[in-house]
Design a protein around this motif. Structure first.
Motif, PDB file in Angstrom:
ATOM      1  N   UNK A  34      -2.171  -4.762 -13.061  1.00  0.00           N
ATOM      2  CA  UNK A  34      -1.370  -4.515 -11.852  1.00  0.00           C
ATOM      3  C   UNK A  34      -2.122  -3.628 -10.865  1.00  0.00           C
ATOM      4  N   UNK A  35      -2.729  -2.572 -11.351  1.00  0.00           N
ATOM      5  CA  UNK A  35      -3.469  -1.658 -10.469  1.00  0.00           C
ATOM      6  C   UNK A  35      -4.679  -2.376  -9.857  1.00  0.00           C
ATOM      7  N   UNK A  36      -5.428  -3.096 -10.663  1.00  0.00           N
ATOM      8  CA  UNK A  36      -6.605  -3.801 -10.138  1.00  0.00           C
ATOM      9  C   UNK A  36      -6.215  -4.906  -9.158  1.00  0.00           C
ATOM     10  N   UNK A  37      -5.191  -5.680  -9.486  1.00  0.00           N
ATOM     11  CA  UNK A  37      -4.744  -6.743  -8.590  1.00  0.00           C
ATOM     12  C   UNK A  37      -4.247  -6.193  -7.266  1.00  0.00           C
ATOM     13  N   UNK A  38      -3.490  -5.113  -7.321  1.00  0.00           N
ATOM     14  CA  UNK A  38      -3.006  -4.498  -6.088  1.00  0.00           C
ATOM     15  C   UNK A  38      -4.142  -3.904  -5.273  1.00  0.00           C
ATOM     16  N   UNK A  39      -5.154  -3.381  -5.940  1.00  0.00           N
ATOM     17  CA  UNK A  39      -6.308  -2.832  -5.217  1.00  0.00           C
ATOM     18  C   UNK A  39      -7.059  -3.928  -4.471  1.00  0.00           C
ATOM     19  N   UNK A  40      -7.189  -5.089  -5.093  1.00  0.00           N
ATOM     20  CA  UNK A  40      -7.820  -6.219  -4.407  1.00  0.00           C
ATOM     21  C   UNK A  40      -6.934  -6.671  -3.240  1.00  0.00           C
ATOM     22  N   UNK A  41      -5.633  -6.763  -3.466  1.00  0.00           N
ATOM     23  CA  UNK A  41      -4.712  -7.130  -2.393  1.00  0.00           C
ATOM     24  C   UNK A  41      -4.764  -6.150  -1.234  1.00  0.00           C
ATOM     25  N   UNK A  42      -4.877  -4.856  -1.541  1.00  0.00           N
ATOM     26  CA  UNK A  42      -5.004  -3.830  -0.506  1.00  0.00           C
ATOM     27  C   UNK A  42      -6.262  -4.077   0.323  1.00  0.00           C
ATOM     28  N   UNK A  43      -7.367  -4.357  -0.352  1.00  0.00           N
ATOM     29  CA  UNK A  43      -8.636  -4.581   0.351  1.00  0.00           C
ATOM     30  C   UNK A  43      -8.565  -5.828   1.231  1.00  0.00           C
ATOM     31  N   UNK A  61      -5.870  -6.990   2.661  1.00  0.00           N
ATOM     32  CA  UNK A  61      -5.079  -6.578   3.816  1.00  0.00           C
ATOM     33  C   UNK A  61      -5.855  -5.686   4.757  1.00  0.00           C
ATOM     34  N   UNK A  62      -6.642  -4.798   4.191  1.00  0.00           N
ATOM     35  CA  UNK A  62      -7.442  -3.874   5.009  1.00  0.00           C
ATOM     36  C   UNK A  62      -8.464  -4.642   5.841  1.00  0.00           C
ATOM     37  N   UNK A  63      -9.099  -5.631   5.240  1.00  0.00           N
ATOM     38  CA  UNK A  63     -10.144  -6.390   5.944  1.00  0.00           C
ATOM     39  C   UNK A  63      -9.571  -7.404   6.934  1.00  0.00           C
ATOM     40  N   UNK A  64      -8.478  -8.062   6.569  1.00  0.00           N
ATOM     41  CA  UNK A  64      -7.918  -9.098   7.436  1.00  0.00           C
ATOM     42  C   UNK A  64      -6.912  -8.567   8.445  1.00  0.00           C
ATOM     43  N   UNK A  84      -0.979 -11.808   8.352  1.00  0.00           N
ATOM     44  CA  UNK A  84       0.419 -12.197   8.528  1.00  0.00           C
ATOM     45  C   UNK A  84       0.568 -13.544   9.227  1.00  0.00           C
ATOM     46  N   UNK A  85      -0.498 -14.039   9.818  1.00  0.00           N
ATOM     47  CA  UNK A  85      -0.447 -15.315  10.535  1.00  0.00           C
ATOM     48  C   UNK A  85      -0.791 -16.510   9.649  1.00  0.00           C
ATOM     49  N   UNK A  86      -1.176 -16.278   8.390  1.00  0.00           N
ATOM     50  CA  UNK A  86      -1.508 -17.407   7.529  1.00  0.00           C
ATOM     51  C   UNK A  86      -0.246 -18.222   7.252  1.00  0.00           C
ATOM     52  N   UNK A  87      -0.436 -19.503   7.131  1.00  0.00           N
ATOM     53  CA  UNK A  87       0.680 -20.443   7.056  1.00  0.00           C
ATOM     54  C   UNK A  87       1.749 -20.101   6.003  1.00  0.00           C
ATOM     55  N   UNK A  88       1.383 -19.822   4.740  1.00  0.00           N
ATOM     56  CA  UNK A  88       2.434 -19.559   3.741  1.00  0.00           C
ATOM     57  C   UNK A  88       3.278 -18.324   4.064  1.00  0.00           C
ATOM     58  N   UNK A  89       2.722 -17.364   4.784  1.00  0.00           N
ATOM     59  CA  UNK A  89       3.463 -16.137   5.075  1.00  0.00           C
ATOM     60  C   UNK A  89       4.321 -16.251   6.334  1.00  0.00           C
ATOM     61  N   UNK A  90       4.049 -17.210   7.201  1.00  0.00           N
ATOM     62  CA  UNK A  90       4.825 -17.352   8.433  1.00  0.00           C
ATOM     63  C   UNK A  90       6.296 -17.589   8.151  1.00  0.00           C
ATOM     64  N   UNK A  91       6.604 -18.288   7.081  1.00  0.00           N
ATOM     65  CA  UNK A  91       8.007 -18.554   6.724  1.00  0.00           C
ATOM     66  C   UNK A  91       8.758 -17.279   6.383  1.00  0.00           C
ATOM     67  N   UNK A 101       0.051  -2.757   2.907  1.00  0.00           N
ATOM     68  CA  UNK A 101      -0.420  -1.364   2.929  1.00  0.00           C
ATOM     69  C   UNK A 101      -1.848  -1.302   3.460  1.00  0.00           C
ATOM     70  N   UNK A 102      -2.690  -2.227   3.055  1.00  0.00           N
ATOM     71  CA  UNK A 102      -4.057  -2.270   3.563  1.00  0.00           C
ATOM     72  C   UNK A 102      -4.094  -2.579   5.046  1.00  0.00           C
ATOM     73  N   UNK A 103      -3.279  -3.543   5.477  1.00  0.00           N
ATOM     74  CA  UNK A 103      -3.236  -3.916   6.894  1.00  0.00           C
ATOM     75  C   UNK A 103      -2.699  -2.788   7.756  1.00  0.00           C
ATOM     76  N   UNK A 104      -1.831  -1.944   7.186  1.00  0.00           N
ATOM     77  CA  UNK A 104      -1.259  -0.830   7.952  1.00  0.00           C
ATOM     78  C   UNK A 104      -2.206   0.361   8.024  1.00  0.00           C
ATOM     79  N   UNK A 105      -3.365   0.220   7.405  1.00  0.00           N
ATOM     80  CA  UNK A 105      -4.399   1.273   7.408  1.00  0.00           C
ATOM     81  C   UNK A 105      -3.972   2.522   6.631  1.00  0.00           C
TER      82      UNK A 105
END
Length: 178
Positions: A67-76, A78-81, A86-93, A130-134
């Motif tokens: 969980x910690x490692x997966x969330x850390x990758x997800x954070x990164x 978000x931080x980079x993108x 938020x504009x990617x197709x699956x998330x627009x819904x 969280x990554x996208x929010x800096x």
């Protein structure tokens, strides 16, 4: 349905550990939580632990680390993108849910990371938000670890505990309400 349950319970322990770890990791790192929530795998792991096919202590450690490692990758990610994520197709819904989660993240900070751990949709997207929010990574990591330990302990123990004598439970684990 019972045939599926019997097949799942017959999975060899190394395969079960690998699948549980991969699904928990992938839930936030790769956003597969929309399709296969890691919590389902964790609960199944708890059931396997209750039958003695998996070791509960090893399962707990695996779930928390994944969980910690997966969330850390997800954070990164978000931080980079950033906002492009938020504009990617699956998330627009899920725009409204994402905006609400972002608002909660801005208002509550790290507490939103911990609370996001308890809802499948938020568990999949909160690290990237969280990554996208800096948010500072150290802040994120502290709350991420706290949430992962609480969730990673509670979920397998709740699935492994029905009918199990409380004397065999790990110290500090949640007890069922009777």
């Amino acid at each position: 349905m019972s045939q599926i349950v019997h097949q799942l319970l017959a999975v060899p322990p190394p395969v079960a550990y690998a699948l549980i770890g991969a699904l928990v990791f992938g839930e936030a790192a790769l956003f597969v939580g929309f399709v296969l929530p890691g919590e389902t795998a964790v609960l199944l792991g708890g059931v396997l632990a209750s039958t003695g096919r998996l070791t509960l202590g090893l399962l707990l450690a695996l779930v928390v680390v994944a969980a910690v490692l997966g969330d850390s990758v997800g954070f990164e990610v978000g931080h980079r993108l950033g906002p492009r994520l938020l504009a990617v197709r699956p998330l627009r819904r899920h725009r409204r849910q994402l905006e609400a989660a972002q608002g909660y993240l801005r208002a509550r900070g790290g507490r939103a990371v911990v609370l996001g751990r308890w809802t499948a949709f938020l568990r999949a997207v909160m690290p990237a938000l969280a990554g996208a929010s800096r948010m500072h990574y150290r802040t994120f990591l502290a709350y991420n670890v706290a949430g992962a330990v609480a969730w990673g302990w509670r979920s397998p123990c709740s699935a492994s505990s029905p009918g199990r004598p409380t004397s065999r439970w790990p110290p500090g684990s949640a007890r069922p309400v009777r």
